[in-house]
Design a protein around this motif. Structure first.
Motif, PDB file in Angstrom:
ATOM      1  N   GLN A   1      12.679  24.312  13.288  1.00  0.00           N
ATOM      2  CA  GLN A   1      14.081  24.118  13.650  1.00  0.00           C
ATOM      3  C   GLN A   1      14.577  22.723  13.265  1.00  0.00           C
ATOM      4  O   GLN A   1      15.305  22.074  14.002  1.00  0.00           O
ATOM      5  CB  GLN A   1      14.289  24.359  15.145  1.00  0.00           C
ATOM      6  N   GLY A   2      14.163  22.245  12.085  1.00  0.00           N
ATOM      7  CA  GLY A   2      14.590  20.946  11.583  1.00  0.00           C
ATOM      8  C   GLY A   2      13.741  19.776  12.059  1.00  0.00           C
ATOM      9  O   GLY A   2      13.867  18.682  11.548  1.00  0.00           O
ATOM     10  N   PHE A   3      12.883  20.008  13.045  1.00  0.00           N
ATOM     11  CA  PHE A   3      11.997  18.956  13.543  1.00  0.00           C
ATOM     12  C   PHE A   3      10.699  18.989  12.758  1.00  0.00           C
ATOM     13  O   PHE A   3      10.174  20.057  12.458  1.00  0.00           O
ATOM     14  CB  PHE A   3      11.699  19.144  15.038  1.00  0.00           C
ATOM     15  N   GLU A   4      10.170  17.816  12.428  1.00  0.00           N
ATOM     16  CA  GLU A   4       8.923  17.711  11.685  1.00  0.00           C
ATOM     17  C   GLU A   4       7.800  17.299  12.629  1.00  0.00           C
ATOM     18  O   GLU A   4       7.939  16.333  13.376  1.00  0.00           O
ATOM     19  CB  GLU A   4       9.054  16.666  10.577  1.00  0.00           C
ATOM     20  N   LEU A   5       6.694  18.019  12.587  1.00  0.00           N
ATOM     21  CA  LEU A   5       5.526  17.678  13.389  1.00  0.00           C
ATOM     22  C   LEU A   5       4.567  16.877  12.512  1.00  0.00           C
ATOM     23  O   LEU A   5       4.049  17.388  11.519  1.00  0.00           O
ATOM     24  CB  LEU A   5       4.821  18.928  13.924  1.00  0.00           C
ATOM     25  N   TRP A   6       4.368  15.610  12.879  1.00  0.00           N
ATOM     26  CA  TRP A   6       3.504  14.700  12.133  1.00  0.00           C
ATOM     27  C   TRP A   6       2.226  14.445  12.913  1.00  0.00           C
ATOM     28  O   TRP A   6       2.267  14.182  14.111  1.00  0.00           O
ATOM     29  CB  TRP A   6       4.211  13.370  11.874  1.00  0.00           C
ATOM     30  N   LYS A   7       1.101  14.501  12.215  1.00  0.00           N
ATOM     31  CA  LYS A   7      -0.202  14.245  12.829  1.00  0.00           C
ATOM     32  C   LYS A   7      -0.767  12.946  12.255  1.00  0.00           C
ATOM     33  O   LYS A   7      -0.931  12.821  11.036  1.00  0.00           O
ATOM     34  CB  LYS A   7      -1.158  15.392  12.538  1.00  0.00           C
TER      35      LYS A   7
END
Length: 151
Positions: free
Chosen positions: A64-70
């Motif tokens: 939903q437009g959010f980026e999950l960064w690890k």
């Protein structure tokens, strides 16, 4: 190191939106930083050096437009020979053995990275943090190789 979601908007001027943040949110303070980003077509990792620390994170997914960064690596300089080799693996895509016998400082590492084909971008950030309903928000004035932009 815990993965986190981020959402960013970039534009030449977001002053109006920054004013809304200041009005609606609780201020958390201002942080300034000078960073060097390492760029190479061989990886889509976010690799930067900030305050004497190499910071590498990987985009896991977009939702939903959010980026999950690890976070992958976060280590202070000087880097051990094995850590420098690990970071070079992320930059050039080839596995390498430990680099020398002595710890590697930032300047020597940047020379090695550029020799391996990485380009650098000099980034200055002035970030204002805010809190809104337990969510941290940020407005930043960013200069990338002399070009000013807001996020």
């Amino acid at each position: 190191m815990t993965p986190r979601f981020e959402y960013r908007v970039w534009a030449p001027d977001l002053t109006e939106q920054a004013g809304r943040l200041a009005t609606l949110c609780t201020p958390l303070g201002v942080r300034a930083s000078e960073e060097t980003y390492l760029l190479t077509p061989r990886t889509d990792l976010n690799i930067k050096i900030r305050t004497g620390t190499i910071d590498i994170k990987q985009l896991v997914k977009t939702q939903q437009g959010f980026e999950l960064w690890k976070p992958v690596v976060k280590e202070a300089f000087p880097l051990s020979p094995s850590s420098a080799a690990e970071v070079m693996t992320y930059l050039d895509g080839t596995r390498s053995s430990p680099l020398g016998e002595e710890p590697m400082g930032v300047d020597d590492f940047l020379i090695l990275a550029e020799t391996a084909g990485a380009a650098t971008a000099t980034v200055s950030k002035r970030r204002r943090g805010y809190l809104y309903e337990d969510c941290i928000l940020e407005f930043a004035e960013v200069t990338i190789n002399g070009l000013d932009v807001h996020t």
